[in-house]
Scaffold this active site. Structure first.
Site, PDB file in Angstrom:
ATOM      1  N   ASP A  79       0.821  -1.234   0.179  1.00  0.00           N
ATOM      2  CA  ASP A  79      -0.049   0.189   0.185  1.00  0.00           C
ATOM      3  C   ASP A  79       0.752   1.217   0.061  1.00  0.00           C
ATOM      4  OD1 ASP A  79      -2.430   1.673   0.052  1.00  0.00           O
ATOM      5  OD2 ASP A  79      -2.786   1.246   2.023  1.00  0.00           O
ATOM      6  N   LEU A 103      10.307 -21.167  -4.518  1.00  0.00           N
ATOM      7  CA  LEU A 103       9.553 -19.861  -3.979  1.00  0.00           C
ATOM      8  C   LEU A 103       8.220 -20.163  -4.819  1.00  0.00           C
ATOM      9  CD1 LEU A 103       8.864 -17.410  -2.404  1.00  0.00           C
ATOM     10  CD2 LEU A 103       9.983 -16.222  -4.366  1.00  0.00           C
ATOM     11  N   TRP A 108     -11.293  -1.944  -9.273  1.00  0.00           N
ATOM     12  CA  TRP A 108     -11.695  -1.689 -10.614  1.00  0.00           C
ATOM     13  C   TRP A 108     -12.390  -0.109 -10.485  1.00  0.00           C
ATOM     14  CZ3 TRP A 108     -10.336  -4.624 -14.352  1.00  0.00           C
ATOM     15  CH2 TRP A 108     -10.000  -5.982 -14.273  1.00  0.00           C
ATOM     16  N   HIS A 151       3.136   3.435  -8.813  1.00  0.00           N
ATOM     17  CA  HIS A 151       2.971   1.739  -9.113  1.00  0.00           C
ATOM     18  C   HIS A 151       4.129   1.251  -9.884  1.00  0.00           C
ATOM     19  CE1 HIS A 151      -1.171   2.158  -7.807  1.00  0.00           C
ATOM     20  NE2 HIS A 151      -1.500   2.829  -8.825  1.00  0.00           N
TER      21      HIS A 151
HETATM   22  C1  FPP Z   1      -1.673   0.172  -3.399  1.00  0.00           C
HETATM   23  O1  FPP Z   1      -1.275   1.425  -3.609  1.00  0.00           O
HETATM   24  C2  FPP Z   1      -1.218  -0.524  -4.509  1.00  0.00           C
HETATM   25  C3  FPP Z   1      -2.077  -1.216  -5.429  1.00  0.00           C
HETATM   26  C4  FPP Z   1      -3.583  -1.039  -5.645  1.00  0.00           C
HETATM   27  C5  FPP Z   1      -1.353  -1.875  -6.614  1.00  0.00           C
HETATM   28  C6  FPP Z   1      -0.109  -2.799  -6.147  1.00  0.00           C
HETATM   29  C7  FPP Z   1       0.389  -2.902  -7.652  1.00  0.00           C
HETATM   30  C8  FPP Z   1       1.806  -2.955  -7.759  1.00  0.00           C
HETATM   31  C9  FPP Z   1       2.929  -2.620  -6.818  1.00  0.00           C
HETATM   32  C10 FPP Z   1       2.479  -3.106  -9.385  1.00  0.00           C
HETATM   33  C11 FPP Z   1       1.784  -4.048 -10.095  1.00  0.00           C
HETATM   34  C12 FPP Z   1       2.181  -5.399  -9.237  1.00  0.00           C
HETATM   35  C13 FPP Z   1       3.047  -6.658  -9.761  1.00  0.00           C
HETATM   36  C14 FPP Z   1       3.018  -7.801  -9.076  1.00  0.00           C
HETATM   37  C15 FPP Z   1       3.857  -6.623 -10.964  1.00  0.00           C
HETATM   38  P1  FPP Z   1      -2.451   2.613  -3.760  1.00  0.00           P
HETATM   39  O2  FPP Z   1      -2.518   3.042  -5.109  1.00  0.00           O
HETATM   40  O3  FPP Z   1      -3.799   2.194  -3.149  1.00  0.00           O
HETATM   41  O4  FPP Z   1      -1.869   3.774  -2.749  1.00  0.00           O
HETATM   42  P2  FPP Z   1      -2.512   4.848  -1.965  1.00  0.00           P
HETATM   43  O5  FPP Z   1      -3.309   4.530  -0.806  1.00  0.00           O
HETATM   44  O6  FPP Z   1      -1.280   5.738  -1.454  1.00  0.00           O
HETATM   45  O7  FPP Z   1      -3.207   5.762  -3.182  1.00  0.00           O
END
Ligand code: FPP
Length: 240
Positions: A16, A127, A65, A33
């Site tokens: 997160d 793993l 989504w 991201h």
């Molecule tokens: C949360 O941060 C993160 C996500 C919703 C997506 C996690 C995805 C990745 C790290 C990249 C893709 C993954 C792989 C396995 C290649 P947030 O956007 O909710 O952050 P915020 O709460 O600060 O807005």
């Protein structure tokens, strides 16, 4: 490399803080991201180095989504890119890729890539990298209930073991350790059944800032935890 006397068999992570990381730097959320993917690489590598056998990452929730279409599209692209770029090294390093969630609803190209990578890595044992994609724990529980009803299973036969075997995580032991970055104190519809007895470690660091050292610190903290599984303290541990 640090050695641990008590390593979790299964680490689950709620990644997160990508958006906030980017905002604070005046960058678009997508930059967060992208940086988050680098952290994924580092944590997979470290898991291999220290010998954590199962790593589950919450990469895309059912609720995600609702985000703007450009962000959703980019997250899918990052996933395609990650699979494309990493699949060879996953095979080489002994990483088995798995996915949990309603993955059939992913965009067709992403689903195809994902299935190919799962197939290519299926014999790997060092793993297990388990990606939660279009995942929601309540949906998982409902899918398990529906399966039991469809198969007309006798209510008396419904044990915890049977129910566990109907979840997307069937065959994977429950996480011993849950890590959540960015300081939020929530489960966010993640592995609600499976996390019943897991140790929880929360760090304020945003996911893109979460380093190998931070991960090792979480594993070191886990060493100190006494897991009781509802029993009294001071007894020899039953598991983990
Ligand atoms: C949360 O941060 C993160 C996500 C919703 C997506 C996690 C995805 C990745 C790290 C990249 C893709 C993954 C792989 C396995 C290649 P947030 O956007 O909710 O952050 P915020 O709460 O600060 O807005």
């Amino acid at each position: 490399m640090e050695t641990f006397h008590k390593l979790p068999e299964h680490v689950a992570i709620i990644m997160d803080g990508n958006g906030r990381w980017a905002n604070e730097k005046g960058l678009p959320r997508i930059a967060g991201h992208k940086a988050g993917v680098e952290t994924v690489r580092e944590i997979v590598k470290t898991s291999l180095e220290v010998g954590v056998p199962i790593l589950t990452l919450y990469a895309f929730s059912q609720e995600n989504w609702k985000r703007p279409k450009e962000e959703v599209d980019l997250l899918m692209e990052l996933l395609n890119f990650f699979i494309d770029k990493e699949v060879k090294s996953l095979v080489k390093e002994g990483v088995r890729l798995k996915a949990i969630g309603r993955i059939d609803a992913l965009p067709p190209y992403t689903l195809k890539k994902l299935k190919e990578a799962i197939e290519l890595t299926r014999h790997n044992r060092k793993l297990t990298l388990n990606l939660a994609l279009n995942y929601g724990s309540r949906a998982e529980i409902l899918d398990a209930v529906r399966g039991l009803l469809t198969d007309r299973v006798n209510p008396e036969e419904v044990s915890e073991e049977l129910f566990t075997s109907r979840l997307y995580t069937a065959g994977i032991p429950d996480p011993d350790l849950l890590i959540r970055t960015s300081g939020e104190m929530r489960l966010s519809n993640f592995l609600l059944w499976q996390l019943s007895y897991s140790e929880i470690y929360i760090t304020k660091k945003y996911w893109p800032d979460f380093t190998k050292e931070d991960y090792l610190e979480a594993l070191a903290e886990y060493q100190k935890r006494e897991r009781r599984f509802g029993d009294v303290c001071g007894k020899k541990e039953v598991a983990g």
